[in-house]
Design an enzyme around this catalytic site. Structure first.
Site, mmCIF file in Angstrom:
data_model
loop_
_atom_site.group_PDB
_atom_site.id
_atom_site.type_symbol
_atom_site.label_atom_id
_atom_site.label_comp_id
_atom_site.label_asym_id
_atom_site.label_seq_id
_atom_site.Cartn_x
_atom_site.Cartn_y
_atom_site.Cartn_z
ATOM 1 N N THR A 95 52.627 40.220 -24.068
ATOM 2 C CA THR A 95 53.363 41.513 -24.910
ATOM 3 C C THR A 95 52.188 42.633 -24.652
ATOM 4 O O THR A 95 51.078 42.506 -25.398
ATOM 5 C CB THR A 95 53.602 41.118 -26.323
ATOM 6 N N LYS A 171 60.827 44.276 -25.076
ATOM 7 C CA LYS A 171 60.172 43.453 -25.986
ATOM 8 C C LYS A 171 59.462 43.855 -27.304
ATOM 9 O O LYS A 171 59.436 43.481 -28.440
ATOM 10 C CB LYS A 171 58.847 42.569 -25.277
ATOM 11 N N LYS A 239 48.933 43.322 -34.208
ATOM 12 C CA LYS A 239 48.858 43.857 -32.792
ATOM 13 C C LYS A 239 50.227 44.088 -32.463
ATOM 14 O O LYS A 239 50.248 45.289 -31.803
ATOM 15 C CB LYS A 239 48.530 42.557 -31.991
#
Lengths: 292, 292
Positions: A95, A171, A239
């Site tokens: 990611t 994503k 994150k």
């Protein structure tokens, strides 16, 4: 049978690599942790002296590392890109911010290798069960070439676009929804707790109503525990919602709800609780609203 | 068989009253709209000269009006409370702020009548299908008495507490989640659209991932239409998220995500689009982020 150099044998990467081996592919591990390479070897993976050696003669280089900086390290600093045969595929599954993905893709393309932007969702459970969702953006030809690899690790395989960064965007949007859905359950519980409503009954009602979400059902029960087992850590959403906001800055799109949710995860991490289960973002609401 | 005075024969109230009639209860309508009383009479309901006459001799007075002010109007100004026999039940099923519900309950209690705080969820579809979720807060005895009534209109019937206002709190928390889930789908779509991702594919992926919610599946497809049929209006969430924030003020609980979501519905209404389907909160994101 595909020969795969696989970088990043962590909680997601190792089971993914094992599933590739189980489907008959050759897998060469790349990881700074020798224990991870031992685990891969035990499952039939190959040992090589490093990233460049692993990539030499491989058909595909999969990057399931922590972030874009680690992907750049493996590709450019450690020499995996130059070692990969011309026309070989670099498949970035970590990611990463869409902008960073597009920039890496440009350098891979300039070197005469093909790039596939293919992040996954489904977590550790999906990685183990080979049931990941794969959101791939790449040329149609590369998407076809990757089919045997994708089918060994994933169940729902989507070609979301031709431009690198589009997979990362999908994503990112996924993580926007996931992160906000967790935080808003915590927010809702803090109001209910303050008003003296039984949270178990509340959870039962909400789980069967229009207020339901996948996260409500999964994280809601864990919010009612003081120290739940860690399924995915608070710091992952520090994150990932950080990536969401970075994607927003790059696209110049205001994301006010995601920004607020990020603050709640960030504050949890800031109190030294970043390794707790992500359901424990509720502690930020407890602190904020004076609940114990 | 229960004799019920039913105030508020709107999109929700009329089908609820019809279901009560279908199960053999006597229903006397209370509504300022003569057409609504005609519709009830056509289904076998009784006509009375007004609120007080409807409540006279009734076992239960159901209030399915727009807001707390209308409930107070029927009960106190129009004389329904005094007309209701002593020991009769006032059942408030409209979505109202928990504090307002508690204050009405006190006055009902002081007049020697019983109070049941029982908001519902499930929308017009649930009202028609007699499949509403009912979140009741009241004494156990009153909850028992109400069973034949609740079972005629609802499917999931919960006793969430003994204190009036707790039912309203559960409904408030429900609306907090519903409203935020709609707004955040719009926010996610605005990022995806700005980044050039196909929204139909995105919706398919998100609907089967951890990012899913009931609202994503229901409102998501309608967000991709310019003028979808109105299932529930933007102004309903202007009101309901307003109630959420009022409940937060009363409980002194900060609700930062709900507050942001409310602003997006409010701005949509402020542009004169309050009667559009609530999925059209996405237009606020389109305006904000410069999409067409």
């Amino acid at each position: 049978m595909t020969t795969i150099a696989f970088a990043g044998l962590g909680a997601m990467g190792l089971p993914m690599a094992r599933n590739l081996l189980a489907r008959g592919h050759r897998v060469r591990g790349i990881d700074i942790n020798p224990g991870a390479l031992d685990a891969l070897a035990a499952a039939g993976g190959e040992r090589t002296p490093g990233a460049a050696a692993a990539a030499e003669g491989a058909d595909v280089l999969i990057l399931m590392v922590i972030n874009a900086a680690q992907a750049e390290q493996v590709l450019f600093a450690d020499g995996a890109l130059q070692a990969l045969p011309e026309g070989g595929i670099v498949c970035l599954m970590a990611t990463c911010p869409p902008g960073a993905v597009a920039r890496i893709a440009e350098r891979v393309d300039a070197a005469g290798r093909r790039f596939v932007d293919a992040p996954v969702s489904g977590g550790t459970a999906g990685a183990i069960a080979a049931s990941l969702t794969i959101m791939a953006a790449c040329e149609r030809e590369s998407f076809k070439t990757m089919q045997p690899v994708f089918q060994a690790i994933g169940q729902r395989i989507f070609h979301v676009g031709e431009r690198p960064g589009q997979g990362a965007t999908v994503k990112t949007v996924n993580q926007l929804l996931c992160g906000v859905h967790i935080a808003v359950v915590a927010e809702a519980f803090s109001l209910a707790a303050k008003a003296g409503v039984d949270l178990d009954v509340l959870l039962e009602i909400m789980g069967g109503s229009a207020a339901s979400s996948w996260m409500l059902k999964d994280r809601g029960p864990r919010m009612l525990q003081a120290e739940p087992e860690v399924s995915s850590a608070v710091d992952i959403f520090v994150k990932d919602l950080g990536i969401v906001l970075e994607a927003g800055r790059e696209a110049k799109a205001a994301l006010p709800i995601a920004a607020v949710a990020h603050q709640m995860f960030l504050a949890t991490s800031g109190r030294g609780e970043g390794r707790a289960d992500d359901s424990q973002v509720i502690r930020s609401y407890h602190r904020l609203n004076g609940l114990t």
